[in-house]
Design an enzyme around this catalytic site. Sequence first.
Site, PDB file in Angstrom:
ATOM      1  N   ASP A 229       9.205   3.125   2.182  1.00 28.53           N
ATOM      2  CA  ASP A 229       7.982   3.876   2.486  1.00 28.53           C
ATOM      3  C   ASP A 229       7.726   3.732   3.983  1.00 28.53           C
ATOM      4  OD1 ASP A 229       5.456   4.850   2.948  1.00 28.53           O
ATOM      5  OD2 ASP A 229       4.556   3.976   1.157  1.00 28.53           O
TER       6      ASP A 229
ATOM      7  N   PHE B 143       0.861  -1.193   0.000  1.00 30.78           N
ATOM      8  CA  PHE B 143       0.000   0.000   0.000  1.00 30.78           C
ATOM      9  C   PHE B 143       0.890   1.233   0.000  1.00 30.78           C
ATOM     10  CE2 PHE B 143      -2.360   3.593   1.552  1.00 30.78           C
ATOM     11  CZ  PHE B 143      -3.510   3.520   0.781  1.00 30.78           C
TER      12      PHE B 143
ATOM     13  N   LYS C 167       2.086  11.148   7.278  1.00 29.55           N
ATOM     14  CA  LYS C 167       1.228  10.866   8.438  1.00 29.55           C
ATOM     15  C   LYS C 167       1.662  11.625   9.701  1.00 29.55           C
ATOM     16  CE  LYS C 167      -1.314   7.094   6.685  1.00 29.55           C
ATOM     17  NZ  LYS C 167      -0.975   5.955   5.867  1.00 29.55           N
TER      18      LYS C 167
HETATM   19  C1  LIG Z   1      -1.133   6.036   4.363  1.00 26.57           C
HETATM   20  C2  LIG Z   1      -0.022   5.527   3.516  1.00 26.57           C
HETATM   21  C3  LIG Z   1       0.287   6.117   2.277  1.00 26.57           C
HETATM   22  C4  LIG Z   1      -0.561   7.205   1.664  1.00 26.57           C
HETATM   23  O1  LIG Z   1      -0.637   8.351   2.433  1.00 26.57           O
HETATM   24  P1  LIG Z   1      -1.821   9.414   2.154  1.00 26.57           P
HETATM   25  O2  LIG Z   1      -1.476  10.562   3.052  1.00 26.57           O
HETATM   26  O3  LIG Z   1      -3.113   8.752   2.508  1.00 26.57           O
HETATM   27  O4  LIG Z   1      -1.744   9.767   0.711  1.00 26.57           O
HETATM   28  C5  LIG Z   1       1.379   5.629   1.588  1.00 26.57           C
HETATM   29  N1  LIG Z   1       2.116   4.612   2.070  1.00 26.57           N
HETATM   30  C6  LIG Z   1       1.852   4.026   3.247  1.00 26.57           C
HETATM   31  C7  LIG Z   1       2.729   2.922   3.741  1.00 26.57           C
HETATM   32  C8  LIG Z   1       0.772   4.450   4.005  1.00 26.57           C
HETATM   33  O5  LIG Z   1       0.472   3.836   5.158  1.00 26.57           O
END
Ligand SMILES: *Cc1c(COP(=O)(O)O)cnc(C)c1O
Length: 408
Positions: free
Chosen positions: A226, A141, A255
């Site tokens: 990520d 994700f 985040k």
């Molecule tokens: C939440 C998340 C994203 C996307 O972030 P948004 O602020 O919702 O665009 C990307 N990678 C990971 C691992 C995430 O948990």
Amino acid sequence: MSRTEELIREAETASARNYGPLPVVIERGEGCWVWDVEGRKYLDMLSAYSALNQGHRHPKIIAALHEQADRLTLTSRAFHNDQMGGFLRDLCRLAGYEKALPMNTGAEAVETAIKLVRKWAYKKRGIADGKAEIIACENNFHGRTTTIVGFSTEPQYRDGFGPFTPGFKLIPYGDVQALEKAITLNTAGFLVEPIQGEGGVIVPPDGYLRECAEISRRRGVLLMADEIQTGLGRTGKMFACEWEGVRPDVVIVGKALGGGVIPVSAVLADDAIMDVFNPGDHGSTFGGNPLACAVGRAALRVLVEENLPARAAELGAWFMEQLRKIQSPHMREVRGRGLFVGVVIRESSGTARPFCEALMRQGILAKETHKQVIRFAPPLVIRKDELKWALGPISEVLAGKGVELAAA
Ligand SMILES: *Cc1c(COP(=O)(O)O)cnc(C)c1O
């Protein structure tokens, strides 16, 4: 009709139906607690998918927000502002990189990292134009843009949204051999989550990240971590890659960087990579805005001053140990690291959703991910006695109390 029903009806009438939230309407939050419009109190064990690591309305973050809001909120990058330099310097120092590029949402930062690595491949690695490949993992994700969902393996995230951006290759998560085999002369980067969050809190085998880093270095491929959900203390280290002593070439954060207040994200790398960007190559109207930078800086300061990564390590280990002691015919497994915990519900017991609904009725907000998994990821400011309290309702619900099991 109750106030809750009224407000839900209003929201559902006016909003696109792209979410299926629990039927609770929240109006106030403080620390790890929130209150709904009926005055009921809940422990927030989702933390906005780890965007609330510092808790709701942390006083130091809110003070920074107010102070900055009273002076200057937005300049665009057409001009300098007096907040961005200090914020990015603090972020670079904390993460150990030379440069940072500020954006807003996580998906934008992932897109930025993809552009960065592609440009690096053409300008520095000499890969033929249009041929650069990025390897990602199955069950990943990384966000919701068309490019990113194009390399998702979740059918619903892709269905109806094509055609997709080419140049991505997928390999199984946790399989170093697959990475070694997938790399070609055109491979520019390997994009990976240190723990797959949305994928169901999947912790890879020990040594996985270390071996991926070694393979990437040997084959001239950039390791792109990520850390949007795993970073900034969640797993018990400031960055989850630290668990294996890995320093990725590119780190993506978001985040909790916004302290639960506003969207703030960034890509980190050293000069030799980041200097492929020239003025005009990339940008964002709100990226690096002074309000976000003041908030981001305060958000980082709170993580450090309150030792939140260490708290997550200690409390998370204890919490998982307690969860594993729960007698439940429905629970298959407890997994995770730090305060990033997944409780897997047996398929024979249905999905995790009715368990989350039962938890809600008992004052605990958690959300299912990937059908079978309840994710417990409270704000890192949570106290042990609060976690201890939560174990009561959690034990009862996992034993089946108040769970409306759907007929399988
Ligand atoms: C939440 C998340 C994203 C996307 O972030 P948004 O602020 O919702 O665009 C990307 N990678 C990971 C691992 C995430 O948990």
